[in-house]
Design an enzyme around this catalytic site. Sequence first.
Site, PDB file in Angstrom:
ATOM      1  N   HIS A  68       0.813  -1.219   0.000  1.00 58.21           N
ATOM      2  CA  HIS A  68       0.000   0.000   0.000  1.00 58.21           C
ATOM      3  C   HIS A  68       0.840   1.261   0.000  1.00 58.21           C
ATOM      4  O   HIS A  68       0.366   2.344   0.353  1.00 58.21           O
ATOM      5  CB  HIS A  68      -0.998  -0.030   1.163  1.00 58.21           C
ATOM      6  CG  HIS A  68      -2.218  -0.826   0.819  1.00 58.21           C
ATOM      7  ND1 HIS A  68      -2.133  -2.101   0.314  1.00 58.21           N
ATOM      8  CD2 HIS A  68      -3.535  -0.531   0.849  1.00 58.21           C
ATOM      9  CE1 HIS A  68      -3.356  -2.553   0.073  1.00 58.21           C
ATOM     10  NE2 HIS A  68      -4.223  -1.615   0.385  1.00 58.21           N
TER      11      HIS A  68
ATOM     12  N   GLU B 281      -9.245  14.722  14.300  1.00 59.76           N
ATOM     13  CA  GLU B 281      -8.682  14.970  12.967  1.00 59.76           C
ATOM     14  C   GLU B 281      -9.364  16.216  12.398  1.00 59.76           C
ATOM     15  O   GLU B 281     -10.149  16.884  13.078  1.00 59.76           O
ATOM     16  CB  GLU B 281      -8.900  13.764  12.045  1.00 59.76           C
ATOM     17  CG  GLU B 281      -7.916  12.638  12.307  1.00 59.76           C
ATOM     18  CD  GLU B 281      -7.823  11.636  11.166  1.00 59.76           C
ATOM     19  OE1 GLU B 281      -8.450  11.847  10.115  1.00 59.76           O
ATOM     20  OE2 GLU B 281      -7.103  10.622  11.342  1.00 59.76           O
TER      21      GLU B 281
ATOM     22  N   ASP C  41      -5.853   5.470   9.746  1.00 54.29           N
ATOM     23  CA  ASP C  41      -7.268   5.629   9.371  1.00 54.29           C
ATOM     24  C   ASP C  41      -7.803   4.377   8.688  1.00 54.29           C
ATOM     25  O   ASP C  41      -8.989   4.082   8.738  1.00 54.29           O
ATOM     26  CB  ASP C  41      -7.423   6.792   8.379  1.00 54.29           C
ATOM     27  CG  ASP C  41      -7.188   8.124   9.041  1.00 54.29           C
ATOM     28  OD1 ASP C  41      -7.292   8.191  10.279  1.00 54.29           O
ATOM     29  OD2 ASP C  41      -6.889   9.102   8.326  1.00 54.29           O
TER      30      ASP C  41
HETATM   31  P1  FAD Z   1       4.305  -1.749   2.085  1.00 51.59           P
HETATM   32  O1  FAD Z   1       3.787  -0.686   1.214  1.00 51.59           O
HETATM   33  O2  FAD Z   1       4.264  -3.127   1.549  1.00 51.59           O
HETATM   34  O3  FAD Z   1       5.768  -1.401   2.577  1.00 51.59           O
HETATM   35  C1  FAD Z   1       6.105  -0.090   3.001  1.00 51.59           C
HETATM   36  C2  FAD Z   1       7.601  -0.008   3.341  1.00 51.59           C
HETATM   37  O4  FAD Z   1       7.881  -0.773   4.501  1.00 51.59           O
HETATM   38  C3  FAD Z   1       8.521  -0.559   2.260  1.00 51.59           C
HETATM   39  O5  FAD Z   1       9.719   0.162   2.256  1.00 51.59           O
HETATM   40  C4  FAD Z   1       8.764  -1.987   2.702  1.00 51.59           C
HETATM   41  O6  FAD Z   1       9.970  -2.511   2.192  1.00 51.59           O
HETATM   42  C5  FAD Z   1       8.787  -1.823   4.208  1.00 51.59           C
HETATM   43  N1  FAD Z   1       8.301  -2.994   4.928  1.00 51.59           N
HETATM   44  C6  FAD Z   1       7.126  -3.632   4.784  1.00 51.59           C
HETATM   45  N2  FAD Z   1       7.043  -4.642   5.659  1.00 51.59           N
HETATM   46  C7  FAD Z   1       8.188  -4.647   6.361  1.00 51.59           C
HETATM   47  C8  FAD Z   1       8.724  -5.447   7.400  1.00 51.59           C
HETATM   48  N3  FAD Z   1       8.040  -6.474   7.912  1.00 51.59           N
HETATM   49  N4  FAD Z   1       9.947  -5.158   7.881  1.00 51.59           N
HETATM   50  C9  FAD Z   1      10.661  -4.120   7.383  1.00 51.59           C
HETATM   51  N5  FAD Z   1      10.215  -3.338   6.397  1.00 51.59           N
HETATM   52  C10 FAD Z   1       8.994  -3.594   5.898  1.00 51.59           C
HETATM   53  N6  FAD Z   1      -0.484   5.718   6.974  1.00 51.59           N
HETATM   54  C11 FAD Z   1      -0.661   6.307   8.161  1.00 51.59           C
HETATM   55  O7  FAD Z   1       0.282   6.492   8.910  1.00 51.59           O
HETATM   56  N7  FAD Z   1      -1.908   6.706   8.562  1.00 51.59           N
HETATM   57  C12 FAD Z   1      -3.009   6.488   7.814  1.00 51.59           C
HETATM   58  O8  FAD Z   1      -4.105   6.841   8.218  1.00 51.59           O
HETATM   59  C13 FAD Z   1      -2.853   5.848   6.561  1.00 51.59           C
HETATM   60  N8  FAD Z   1      -3.910   5.593   5.789  1.00 51.59           N
HETATM   61  C14 FAD Z   1      -3.730   4.946   4.594  1.00 51.59           C
HETATM   62  C15 FAD Z   1      -4.841   4.655   3.807  1.00 51.59           C
HETATM   63  C16 FAD Z   1      -4.688   3.984   2.620  1.00 51.59           C
HETATM   64  C17 FAD Z   1      -5.891   3.695   1.777  1.00 51.59           C
HETATM   65  C18 FAD Z   1      -3.388   3.624   2.173  1.00 51.59           C
HETATM   66  C19 FAD Z   1      -3.203   2.943   0.873  1.00 51.59           C
HETATM   67  C20 FAD Z   1      -2.270   3.920   2.933  1.00 51.59           C
HETATM   68  C21 FAD Z   1      -2.433   4.591   4.156  1.00 51.59           C
HETATM   69  N9  FAD Z   1      -1.346   4.895   4.968  1.00 51.59           N
HETATM   70  C22 FAD Z   1      -1.540   5.494   6.176  1.00 51.59           C
HETATM   71  C23 FAD Z   1       0.020   4.658   4.503  1.00 51.59           C
HETATM   72  C24 FAD Z   1       0.538   3.331   4.974  1.00 51.59           C
HETATM   73  O9  FAD Z   1       0.766   3.353   6.357  1.00 51.59           O
HETATM   74  C25 FAD Z   1       1.868   3.031   4.302  1.00 51.59           C
HETATM   75  O10 FAD Z   1       1.751   3.115   2.929  1.00 51.59           O
HETATM   76  C26 FAD Z   1       2.353   1.649   4.694  1.00 51.59           C
HETATM   77  O11 FAD Z   1       3.679   1.510   4.260  1.00 51.59           O
HETATM   78  C27 FAD Z   1       1.533   0.602   4.009  1.00 51.59           C
HETATM   79  O12 FAD Z   1       1.701  -0.621   4.632  1.00 51.59           O
HETATM   80  P2  FAD Z   1       1.976  -1.925   3.810  1.00 51.59           P
HETATM   81  O13 FAD Z   1       1.829  -2.986   4.805  1.00 51.59           O
HETATM   82  O14 FAD Z   1       1.167  -2.016   2.596  1.00 51.59           O
HETATM   83  O15 FAD Z   1       3.521  -1.681   3.475  1.00 51.59           O
END
Ligand code: FAD
Length: 518
Positions: A105, A278, A167
């Site tokens: 994400h 918020e 969120d």
């Molecule tokens: P990924 O996108 O898969 O990874 C993100 C990063 O973390 C990459 O660099 C990856 O290599 C690294 N990573 C992933 N897993 C690990 C692990 N286990 N160990 C070490 N590194 C790792 N963020 C907020 O703070 N608040 C919000 O309210 C919020 N709302 C969101 C709403 C939506 C619809 C979306 C799409 C995103 C939102 N986000 C929010 C952003 C979100 O927190 C970040 O994009 C987060 O990185 C997504 O998590 P993911 O698990 O998909 O990680």
Amino acid sequence: MASYKFLSQVHLILITILIIVTLLTPITTNTSPQPWNILSRNDFAGKLTTASSSVESAAIDFGHVTKIFPSAVLNPSSVEDITDLIKLSYDSQSSFPLAARGHGHSHRGQASAKDGVVVNMRSMVNRDRGIKVSRTGLYVDVDAAWLWIEVLNKTLELGLTPVSWTDYLYLTVGGTLSNGGISGQTFRYGPQIANVLEMDVITGKGEIATCSKDINSDLFFAVLGGLGQFGILTRARIKLEVAPKRAKWLRFLYIDFSEFTRDQERLISKTDGVDFLEGSVMVDHGPPDNWRSTYYPPSDHLRIASMVKRHRVIYCLEVVKYYDETSQYTVNEEMEELSESLNYVRGFMYEKDVTYMDFLNRVRTGELNLKSKGQWDVPHPWLNLFVPKSQISKFDDGVFKGIILRNNITTGPVLVYPMNRNKWNDRMSAAIPEEDVFYAVGFLRSAGFDNWEAYDQENMEILKFCEDGNMGVIQYLPYHSSQEGWVRHFGPRWDIFVKRKYKYDPKMILSPGQNIFQ
Ligand code: FAD
């Protein structure tokens, strides 16, 4: 003639040898930079794949503005699979990059590994284990690949809950802890990274370490908000509290930005006030067209739209007070008192009463709605910023009432809410402004595949406005195209960030998609 014949025979032999050597070189030596040559000797019991469907889906993320192909994808089923992969890269003369992918994400290729290996963390999820709640210790031990919604479902079974959220809950624990994890609870409890007690991390050398603020504390703080640079997080221990049952959820509309921020700042300075705070901005680009517009009763949409039209930019303060059986009789009184103390436009207060779960999972309805219309898997040129309190009014004038109105292209939610710096910890990697109070500002745009660059252009205009004004604004979920950008991003903390990189990932293997060290 004979000597010529002899020479051409020698040539022929030499050329043949050269061809054979060239053909054999990539197979017999270790010096090729392509990871597949090293990896092909160990397919991790079939868990490593180069299938185009896997590689293709690892190349894209929620942002849909980048397409960065790995050579292979690892679907690990154990911590050892990941450790073995990292060691293979670390021990090789030609190490290859690799990135943990949580739920993909990210919005700008942050979880990608160009020509390397993407580790699909979700394949680690085992429904029979991976989340263990301690009622007495008030914590949950969770595998980093689990989604926050799954953590919430498990802890609620025992009447407990983590206290700091994002969120949207369909994000992995590892993904948000690599960034920060912020929402309307951050002013009170700090970001998610401030609510971790312990972690298991595999460093870029393939070494597993348990860390906390007392054990391996440097690694612990490095990984929190560390953008995946120092290790792959496999387990986190998260603080819990007794879960409330329900949420009184109120919204107030403002036309005056200074009244709006004054009320926000006053509310976050109280320790016993609201549980969630918020705010958002509604701009004159047509009717309120964001995910949460379902919040307002349809009978009021016209009234709100005409207020937006008249004032061009209006603001919405959003607060929540949780309650349960013991506080159900006082919560209404409390919220009434609170609303009387606020300077919103009278007549524009909206109230909902929902379960705690429905409140935390509020974005899901919007997601399913957009998915059903084919509007979820589209480009998301997002921009998230931390703006120091002293600059927020200048930001309102220059960006909300300036750039955004002038360009007239913004769609989707624009969030703006303050948080307290003392709920963060300076030893963590996450970069934040120096002031005691700073605002999170999020432009959560959805765009078309043919026009997302116009939104990106606007993002750059906003960033330039902040830079030119020397406003001390820092990106959250950052994207910088050059290392100079990263040096500015971390400011005085850049040196420690680099030192930690050399200590925990000296071969610069991990999370290359962040584009910091490559
Ligand atoms: P990924 O996108 O898969 O990874 C993100 C990063 O973390 C990459 O660099 C990856 O290599 C690294 N990573 C992933 N897993 C690990 C692990 N286990 N160990 C070490 N590194 C790792 N963020 C907020 O703070 N608040 C919000 O309210 C919020 N709302 C969101 C709403 C939506 C619809 C979306 C799409 C995103 C939102 N986000 C929010 C952003 C979100 O927190 C970040 O994009 C987060 O990185 C997504 O998590 P993911 O698990 O998909 O990680």
